[in-house]
Every structure is written in structure tokens, then in C-alpha cells.
Design a protein around this motif. Structure first.
Motif, PDB file in Angstrom:
ATOM      1  N   LEU A   7       0.822  -1.203   0.000  1.00  0.00           N
ATOM      2  CA  LEU A   7       0.000   0.000   0.000  1.00  0.00           C
ATOM      3  C   LEU A   7       0.859   1.258   0.000  1.00  0.00           C
ATOM      4  O   LEU A   7       1.862   1.328   0.690  1.00  0.00           O
ATOM      5  CB  LEU A   7      -0.912   0.029   1.232  1.00  0.00           C
ATOM      6  N   LYS A   8       0.431   2.245  -0.772  1.00  0.00           N
ATOM      7  CA  LYS A   8       1.123   3.531  -0.822  1.00  0.00           C
ATOM      8  C   LYS A   8       0.115   4.614  -0.456  1.00  0.00           C
ATOM      9  O   LYS A   8      -0.925   4.725  -1.101  1.00  0.00           O
ATOM     10  CB  LYS A   8       1.678   3.782  -2.220  1.00  0.00           C
ATOM     11  N   PRO A   9       0.398   5.430   0.561  1.00  0.00           N
ATOM     12  CA  PRO A   9      -0.522   6.503   0.933  1.00  0.00           C
ATOM     13  C   PRO A   9      -0.640   7.529  -0.205  1.00  0.00           C
ATOM     14  O   PRO A   9       0.363   7.958  -0.773  1.00  0.00           O
ATOM     15  CB  PRO A   9       0.122   7.149   2.163  1.00  0.00           C
ATOM     16  N   CYS A  70      -3.264  10.729  -6.350  1.00  0.00           N
ATOM     17  CA  CYS A  70      -1.938  11.315  -6.527  1.00  0.00           C
ATOM     18  C   CYS A  70      -1.271  11.500  -5.165  1.00  0.00           C
ATOM     19  O   CYS A  70      -1.900  11.335  -4.128  1.00  0.00           O
ATOM     20  CB  CYS A  70      -2.032  12.647  -7.270  1.00  0.00           C
ATOM     21  N   GLU A  71      -0.009  11.858  -5.201  1.00  0.00           N
ATOM     22  CA  GLU A  71       0.705  12.145  -3.971  1.00  0.00           C
ATOM     23  C   GLU A  71       0.242  13.486  -3.418  1.00  0.00           C
ATOM     24  O   GLU A  71      -0.322  14.323  -4.138  1.00  0.00           O
ATOM     25  CB  GLU A  71       2.206  12.155  -4.234  1.00  0.00           C
ATOM     26  N   THR A  96      -9.678  13.224  -0.260  1.00  0.00           N
ATOM     27  CA  THR A  96      -9.626  12.311   0.876  1.00  0.00           C
ATOM     28  C   THR A  96      -8.317  11.531   0.859  1.00  0.00           C
ATOM     29  O   THR A  96      -7.661  11.412  -0.174  1.00  0.00           O
ATOM     30  CB  THR A  96     -10.798  11.303   0.849  1.00  0.00           C
ATOM     31  N   ASP A  97      -7.958  11.006   2.013  1.00  0.00           N
ATOM     32  CA  ASP A  97      -6.806  10.117   2.092  1.00  0.00           C
ATOM     33  C   ASP A  97      -7.212   8.759   1.541  1.00  0.00           C
ATOM     34  O   ASP A  97      -8.352   8.319   1.713  1.00  0.00           O
ATOM     35  CB  ASP A  97      -6.351   9.948   3.542  1.00  0.00           C
ATOM     36  N   CYS A  98      -6.288   8.110   0.862  1.00  0.00           N
ATOM     37  CA  CYS A  98      -6.552   6.768   0.351  1.00  0.00           C
ATOM     38  C   CYS A  98      -5.256   5.979   0.324  1.00  0.00           C
ATOM     39  O   CYS A  98      -4.193   6.504   0.621  1.00  0.00           O
ATOM     40  CB  CYS A  98      -7.203   6.835  -1.044  1.00  0.00           C
ATOM     41  N   GLY A 103       0.639  -2.542  -7.724  1.00  0.00           N
ATOM     42  CA  GLY A 103       0.414  -3.540  -8.765  1.00  0.00           C
ATOM     43  C   GLY A 103       1.089  -3.019 -10.012  1.00  0.00           C
ATOM     44  O   GLY A 103       2.304  -2.828 -10.016  1.00  0.00           O
ATOM     45  N   PRO A 104       0.308  -2.703 -11.057  1.00  0.00           N
ATOM     46  CA  PRO A 104       0.901  -2.101 -12.236  1.00  0.00           C
ATOM     47  C   PRO A 104       1.501  -0.745 -11.872  1.00  0.00           C
ATOM     48  O   PRO A 104       1.219  -0.196 -10.813  1.00  0.00           O
ATOM     49  CB  PRO A 104      -0.272  -1.920 -13.192  1.00  0.00           C
ATOM     50  N   ALA A 105       2.273  -0.201 -12.758  1.00  0.00           N
ATOM     51  CA  ALA A 105       2.893   1.102 -12.528  1.00  0.00           C
ATOM     52  C   ALA A 105       1.827   2.127 -12.165  1.00  0.00           C
ATOM     53  O   ALA A 105       0.794   2.192 -12.834  1.00  0.00           O
ATOM     54  CB  ALA A 105       3.675   1.551 -13.749  1.00  0.00           C
ATOM     55  N   VAL A 106       2.080   2.914 -11.124  1.00  0.00           N
ATOM     56  CA  VAL A 106       1.118   3.937 -10.735  1.00  0.00           C
ATOM     57  C   VAL A 106       1.133   5.055 -11.760  1.00  0.00           C
ATOM     58  O   VAL A 106       2.161   5.351 -12.372  1.00  0.00           O
ATOM     59  CB  VAL A 106       1.419   4.499  -9.317  1.00  0.00           C
ATOM     60  N   SER A 107      -0.020   5.679 -11.978  1.00  0.00           N
ATOM     61  CA  SER A 107      -0.132   6.694 -13.021  1.00  0.00           C
ATOM     62  C   SER A 107      -0.178   8.106 -12.467  1.00  0.00           C
ATOM     63  O   SER A 107      -0.494   9.033 -13.184  1.00  0.00           O
ATOM     64  CB  SER A 107      -1.381   6.425 -13.863  1.00  0.00           C
TER      65      SER A 107
END
Length: 108
Positions: A7-9, A70-71, A96-98, A103-107
Motif C-alpha cells: 500500500l502507498k498513501p 496522486c501524492e 480524501t486520504d486513500c 500492482g501495475p505502474a502507478v499513473s
């Protein structure tokens, strides 16, 4: 508990606008270097502009919904670009935070 590598915040941004303003919104997002999003057209609902029924063919005024992740730094940039234009678009924006499931490359 899920491992940190899975997981990536991130920040989730949901934008609801008049569908006629979608091209203008896309230009703003390109200017903010957004590289991925999902658009749902012909959305209905009830808000500050009244009720929007996507099945009403006599007076069709549909909304579009855009969802992106996005970041935090990019979210701040998107909001600073979007905020002055949001009234013209006739819509709303939620942030919101998610968690991005790796998995695949993040976009973002």
C-alpha cells in the motif's frame, strides 16, 4: 495488516462538474502534469445547480465525475489550479486520504 510494500498513501480527488466544462478541466489537469484519471460522463444528482437527471432528454444538463489519485504534493498543486475555476465549472471537489494498492505502474 497489509505490508508497507503493498500500500502507498495517496490523496483521492473526486471532481463533479458540468459536463460542458470537462475539456477545460482536462486542460487544467494537464497543466498540473496529471498522468492518470477516470471520467464518468452523464452523471446525475442534486446540488447547488438543482437536480440533474441524465435520463431527461428534453433538458439534458449532465455532470461528469473525475476521479484521480496522486501524492499529497501533486494534490496541493491540483487544488491550487482548480480552486479559482471551480465556480465556473459549476461543481464540487472532494479530497480524501486513500491507499494505492501496488500492482501495475502507478499513473500519478
Amino acid at each position: 495488516m497489509l505490508e508497507k510494500e503493498i500500500l502507498k498513501p495517496m490523496k483521492r480527488i473526486e471532481i463533479v462538474i458540468d459536463e460542458n466544462s470537462l475539456d477545460d478541466l482536462l486542460k487544467l489537469l494537464r497543466d498540473a502534469n496529471v498522468r492518470g484519471y477516470t471520467v464518468i460522463k452523464k452523471a446525475g444528482g442534486l446540488g447547488s445547480t438543482g437536480e440533474r437527471n441524465p435520463d431527461d432528454y428534453a433538458l439534458e444538463l449532465p455532470n461528469a465525475i473525475m476521479v484521480l489519485a496522486c501524492e499529497e504534493s501533486q494534490a496541493a498543486k491540483i487544488i491550487s489550479i482548480l480552486h479559482p475555476n471551480l465556480k465556473n465549472f459549476g461543481g464540487m471537489c472532494l479530497v480524501t486520504d486513500c491507499q494505492w494498492v501496488m500492482g501495475p505502474a502507478v499513473s500519478y
